[in-house]
Design a protein around this motif. Sequence first.
Motif, PDB file in Angstrom:
ATOM      1  N   GLU A   1       0.845  -1.193   0.000  1.00 17.98           N
ATOM      2  CA  GLU A   1       0.000   0.000   0.000  1.00 17.98           C
ATOM      3  C   GLU A   1       0.881   1.244   0.000  1.00 17.98           C
ATOM      4  O   GLU A   1       2.012   1.226   0.499  1.00 17.98           O
ATOM      5  CB  GLU A   1      -0.912  -0.002   1.228  1.00 17.98           C
ATOM      6  N   SER A   2       0.364   2.326  -0.553  1.00 18.38           N
ATOM      7  CA  SER A   2       1.138   3.551  -0.660  1.00 18.38           C
ATOM      8  C   SER A   2       0.242   4.752  -0.412  1.00 18.38           C
ATOM      9  O   SER A   2      -0.987   4.638  -0.359  1.00 18.38           O
ATOM     10  CB  SER A   2       1.808   3.652  -2.035  1.00 18.38           C
ATOM     11  N   PHE A   3       0.858   5.902  -0.263  1.00 14.29           N
ATOM     12  CA  PHE A   3       0.085   7.126  -0.028  1.00 14.29           C
ATOM     13  C   PHE A   3       0.918   8.321  -0.453  1.00 14.29           C
ATOM     14  O   PHE A   3       2.144   8.261  -0.497  1.00 14.29           O
ATOM     15  CB  PHE A   3      -0.343   7.250   1.437  1.00 14.29           C
ATOM     16  N   TRP A   4       0.196   9.394  -0.791  1.00 12.44           N
ATOM     17  CA  TRP A   4       0.882  10.608  -1.216  1.00 12.44           C
ATOM     18  C   TRP A   4       0.152  11.846  -0.726  1.00 12.44           C
ATOM     19  O   TRP A   4      -1.005  11.792  -0.297  1.00 12.44           O
ATOM     20  CB  TRP A   4       1.052  10.650  -2.732  1.00 12.44           C
ATOM     21  N   VAL A   5       0.875  12.958  -0.792  1.00  9.49           N
ATOM     22  CA  VAL A   5       0.283  14.292  -0.707  1.00  9.49           C
ATOM     23  C   VAL A   5       0.489  14.941  -2.063  1.00  9.49           C
ATOM     24  O   VAL A   5       1.627  15.134  -2.497  1.00  9.49           O
ATOM     25  CB  VAL A   5       0.907  15.143   0.405  1.00  9.49           C
ATOM     26  N   GLN A   6      -0.594  15.245  -2.738  1.00 13.62           N
ATOM     27  CA  GLN A   6      -0.532  15.918  -4.033  1.00 13.62           C
ATOM     28  C   GLN A   6      -1.079  17.325  -3.865  1.00 13.62           C
ATOM     29  O   GLN A   6      -2.198  17.517  -3.391  1.00 13.62           O
ATOM     30  CB  GLN A   6      -1.336  15.153  -5.079  1.00 13.62           C
ATOM     31  N   ALA A   7      -0.302  18.325  -4.240  1.00 12.29           N
ATOM     32  CA  ALA A   7      -0.675  19.713  -4.002  1.00 12.29           C
ATOM     33  C   ALA A   7      -1.906  20.101  -4.821  1.00 12.29           C
ATOM     34  O   ALA A   7      -1.890  20.019  -6.046  1.00 12.29           O
ATOM     35  CB  ALA A   7       0.488  20.630  -4.343  1.00 12.29           C
ATOM     36  N   THR A   8      -2.950  20.510  -4.113  1.00 13.14           N
ATOM     37  CA  THR A   8      -4.158  21.027  -4.757  1.00 13.14           C
ATOM     38  C   THR A   8      -4.513  22.416  -4.241  1.00 13.14           C
ATOM     39  O   THR A   8      -5.384  23.082  -4.793  1.00 13.14           O
ATOM     40  CB  THR A   8      -5.361  20.104  -4.499  1.00 13.14           C
ATOM     41  N   GLY A   9      -3.858  22.829  -3.168  1.00 13.65           N
ATOM     42  CA  GLY A   9      -4.163  24.109  -2.551  1.00 13.65           C
ATOM     43  C   GLY A   9      -5.134  23.947  -1.407  1.00 13.65           C
ATOM     44  O   GLY A   9      -5.726  22.880  -1.202  1.00 13.65           O
ATOM     45  N   SER A  10      -5.288  24.996  -0.631  1.00 15.01           N
ATOM     46  CA  SER A  10      -6.155  24.968   0.540  1.00 15.01           C
ATOM     47  C   SER A  10      -6.823  26.316   0.710  1.00 15.01           C
ATOM     48  O   SER A  10      -6.256  27.355   0.378  1.00 15.01           O
ATOM     49  CB  SER A  10      -5.332  24.633   1.785  1.00 15.01           C
ATOM     50  N   THR A  11      -8.051  26.279   1.249  1.00 19.88           N
ATOM     51  CA  THR A  11      -8.774  27.525   1.495  1.00 19.88           C
ATOM     52  C   THR A  11      -8.671  27.968   2.946  1.00 19.88           C
ATOM     53  O   THR A  11      -9.194  29.012   3.308  1.00 19.88           O
ATOM     54  CB  THR A  11     -10.259  27.362   1.137  1.00 19.88           C
ATOM     55  N   TYR A  12      -8.015  27.174   3.803  1.00 22.59           N
ATOM     56  CA  TYR A  12      -7.827  27.585   5.183  1.00 22.59           C
ATOM     57  C   TYR A  12      -6.995  28.861   5.214  1.00 22.59           C
ATOM     58  O   TYR A  12      -6.137  29.096   4.384  1.00 22.59           O
ATOM     59  CB  TYR A  12      -7.135  26.488   5.990  1.00 22.59           C
ATOM     60  N   HIS A  13      -7.235  29.681   6.212  1.00 20.02           N
ATOM     61  CA  HIS A  13      -6.541  30.965   6.404  1.00 20.02           C
ATOM     62  C   HIS A  13      -6.956  32.007   5.363  1.00 20.02           C
ATOM     63  O   HIS A  13      -6.551  33.143   5.455  1.00 20.02           O
ATOM     64  CB  HIS A  13      -5.007  30.826   6.301  1.00 20.02           C
ATOM     65  N   GLY A  14      -7.711  31.610   4.333  1.00 22.92           N
ATOM     66  CA  GLY A  14      -8.009  32.527   3.243  1.00 22.92           C
ATOM     67  C   GLY A  14      -6.769  32.900   2.469  1.00 22.92           C
ATOM     68  O   GLY A  14      -6.694  33.966   1.852  1.00 22.92           O
TER      69      GLY A  14
ATOM     70  N   ARG B   1      -2.018  29.095  -0.290  1.00 21.27           N
ATOM     71  CA  ARG B   1      -1.060  27.994  -0.144  1.00 21.27           C
ATOM     72  C   ARG B   1      -1.390  26.906  -1.162  1.00 21.27           C
ATOM     73  O   ARG B   1      -2.164  25.994  -0.891  1.00 21.27           O
ATOM     74  CB  ARG B   1      -1.099  27.417   1.265  1.00 21.27           C
ATOM     75  N   ASN B   2      -0.799  27.018  -2.333  1.00 25.41           N
ATOM     76  CA  ASN B   2      -1.108  26.058  -3.390  1.00 25.41           C
ATOM     77  C   ASN B   2      -0.227  24.817  -3.329  1.00 25.41           C
ATOM     78  O   ASN B   2      -0.304  23.951  -4.199  1.00 25.41           O
ATOM     79  CB  ASN B   2      -0.993  26.714  -4.770  1.00 25.41           C
ATOM     80  N   TRP B   3       0.613  24.714  -2.290  1.00 24.79           N
ATOM     81  CA  TRP B   3       1.533  23.582  -2.183  1.00 24.79           C
ATOM     82  C   TRP B   3       1.048  22.514  -1.201  1.00 24.79           C
ATOM     83  O   TRP B   3       1.783  21.557  -0.925  1.00 24.79           O
ATOM     84  CB  TRP B   3       2.915  24.080  -1.770  1.00 24.79           C
ATOM     85  N   VAL B   4      -0.163  22.648  -0.666  1.00 26.62           N
ATOM     86  CA  VAL B   4      -0.652  21.708   0.342  1.00 26.62           C
ATOM     87  C   VAL B   4      -1.926  21.015  -0.137  1.00 26.62           C
ATOM     88  O   VAL B   4      -2.468  21.324  -1.205  1.00 26.62           O
ATOM     89  CB  VAL B   4      -0.918  22.427   1.683  1.00 26.62           C
ATOM     90  N   ASN B   5      -2.420  20.082   0.682  1.00 28.23           N
ATOM     91  CA  ASN B   5      -3.672  19.382   0.418  1.00 28.23           C
ATOM     92  C   ASN B   5      -4.344  19.102   1.758  1.00 28.23           C
ATOM     93  O   ASN B   5      -3.660  18.731   2.719  1.00 28.23           O
ATOM     94  CB  ASN B   5      -3.397  18.066  -0.315  1.00 28.23           C
ATOM     95  N   PRO B   6      -5.673  19.264   1.868  1.00 28.53           N
ATOM     96  CA  PRO B   6      -6.353  18.985   3.137  1.00 28.53           C
ATOM     97  C   PRO B   6      -6.482  17.494   3.445  1.00 28.53           C
ATOM     98  O   PRO B   6      -6.916  17.131   4.545  1.00 28.53           O
ATOM     99  CB  PRO B   6      -7.734  19.626   2.955  1.00 28.53           C
ATOM    100  N   THR B   7      -6.117  16.628   2.497  1.00 26.53           N
ATOM    101  CA  THR B   7      -6.184  15.187   2.753  1.00 26.53           C
ATOM    102  C   THR B   7      -4.928  14.485   2.232  1.00 26.53           C
ATOM    103  O   THR B   7      -4.207  15.008   1.381  1.00 26.53           O
ATOM    104  CB  THR B   7      -7.410  14.537   2.079  1.00 26.53           C
ATOM    105  N   VAL B   8      -4.701  13.274   2.761  1.00 23.84           N
ATOM    106  CA  VAL B   8      -3.670  12.369   2.259  1.00 23.84           C
ATOM    107  C   VAL B   8      -4.376  11.263   1.489  1.00 23.84           C
ATOM    108  O   VAL B   8      -5.329  10.664   1.992  1.00 23.84           O
ATOM    109  CB  VAL B   8      -2.842  11.762   3.407  1.00 23.84           C
ATOM    110  N   GLN B   9      -3.953  11.001   0.256  1.00 22.30           N
ATOM    111  CA  GLN B   9      -4.560   9.971  -0.597  1.00 22.30           C
ATOM    112  C   GLN B   9      -3.816   8.647  -0.420  1.00 22.30           C
ATOM    113  O   GLN B   9      -2.587   8.595  -0.512  1.00 22.30           O
ATOM    114  CB  GLN B   9      -4.512  10.385  -2.061  1.00 22.30           C
ATOM    115  N   PHE B  10      -4.581   7.572  -0.160  1.00 19.97           N
ATOM    116  CA  PHE B  10      -4.009   6.235  -0.022  1.00 19.97           C
ATOM    117  C   PHE B  10      -4.374   5.382  -1.231  1.00 19.97           C
ATOM    118  O   PHE B  10      -5.431   5.578  -1.855  1.00 19.97           O
ATOM    119  CB  PHE B  10      -4.523   5.561   1.251  1.00 19.97           C
ATOM    120  N   PHE B  11      -3.478   4.428  -1.542  1.00 20.23           N
ATOM    121  CA  PHE B  11      -3.665   3.498  -2.648  1.00 20.23           C
ATOM    122  C   PHE B  11      -3.488   2.076  -2.138  1.00 20.23           C
ATOM    123  O   PHE B  11      -2.652   1.818  -1.262  1.00 20.23           O
ATOM    124  CB  PHE B  11      -2.645   3.764  -3.759  1.00 20.23           C
TER     125      PHE B  11
END
Length: 322
Positions: free
Chosen positions: A267-280, A283-293
């Motif tokens: 099994e594997s997992f990644w963080v792929q940058a999609t951006g976040s709306t927190y803080h307004g 930050r386009n280099w983060v993701n609010p979730t971690v994707q697992f495979f």
Amino acid sequence: MDLTRRTLIKTAVIAGAAPAALWTGQGAASASATYEVAVCEQYHNQIQIHSSSSAWGTPSWTWSPGQGGWSNLSDVKFRSTAAFGEVALVAASGGNVGIVDKAASGTQGTGSLLWSAAPGDNPHAIERIPNIGAIVTASSGGYLHVYGPTAISDPSTLALVQTISFAGAHGLWWDDVNSRLWAIGQDKATSYAVSGTYRSTRLVSGVNVSIGSGNLGHSLDASYSNSSILLASHSSAVVAINKTTHAVTTVHANGAVKSFSQDASGESFWVQATGSTYHGDTRNWVNPTVQFFDAGGAKSFTRGLSYGAEFYKARLHSTNFH
């Protein structure tokens, strides 16, 4: 065929094949294996550890250094030491790097730091060279910094002994199979031999491996199911680098992956940058979730925090790396 399946990764490395894995379909809704995941979470600016097998709530371990030079935590690795047991190696884009005594009481603030430095230039990675206790850091401003101790068992004696120009320096990993220090940045990953000990420690005899012109390397990590390769992410793909032949095999053909890790189960997992709306903010280099495979490479589930998260990196929490 998906190369994240353990047998296929091994086959591709041996044969030198380089097909791109197309990650389509949905797998199981939860992990079939249980392992711990360490994340750099920038919304609360914490290092957190969670289990893969249950929804994420209160972390099993947290380190909260505050802001300033510790803002935007960007890297964490866990390593075993003779003097302190397990330590956490941490880097922050705010400018600081350090070694955290994981067992120390009180993981809030910086009181559990065994050593810290401020290399600046946007630190993105940190690694420890075992047996000699040296530390290497990578700053995306274009530098690798090597710190050597006068006593292996005393991190407080670490001091800067070498600076190497390395464009886009983002990732570091120690290859304990071949005793080489790997770095990744703009267009290349480089494998270094290490000479000397204590304050005479130096990175030497760098061997460059192309990751493709125009690609900026993001992270390096072990495959815990195949010790012959390192897993790397860059601007346009996730790849496997054979530690011996230096053959580069595409594992996944999507970009903007900030970190990619694989458990012994496959099994594997990644963080792929999609951006976040927190803080307004932007930050386009983060993701609010971690994707697992799953072990076959299909997307299986995600993990996030109900109280909000900005994940930058996620790694297997283990000291048994290779």
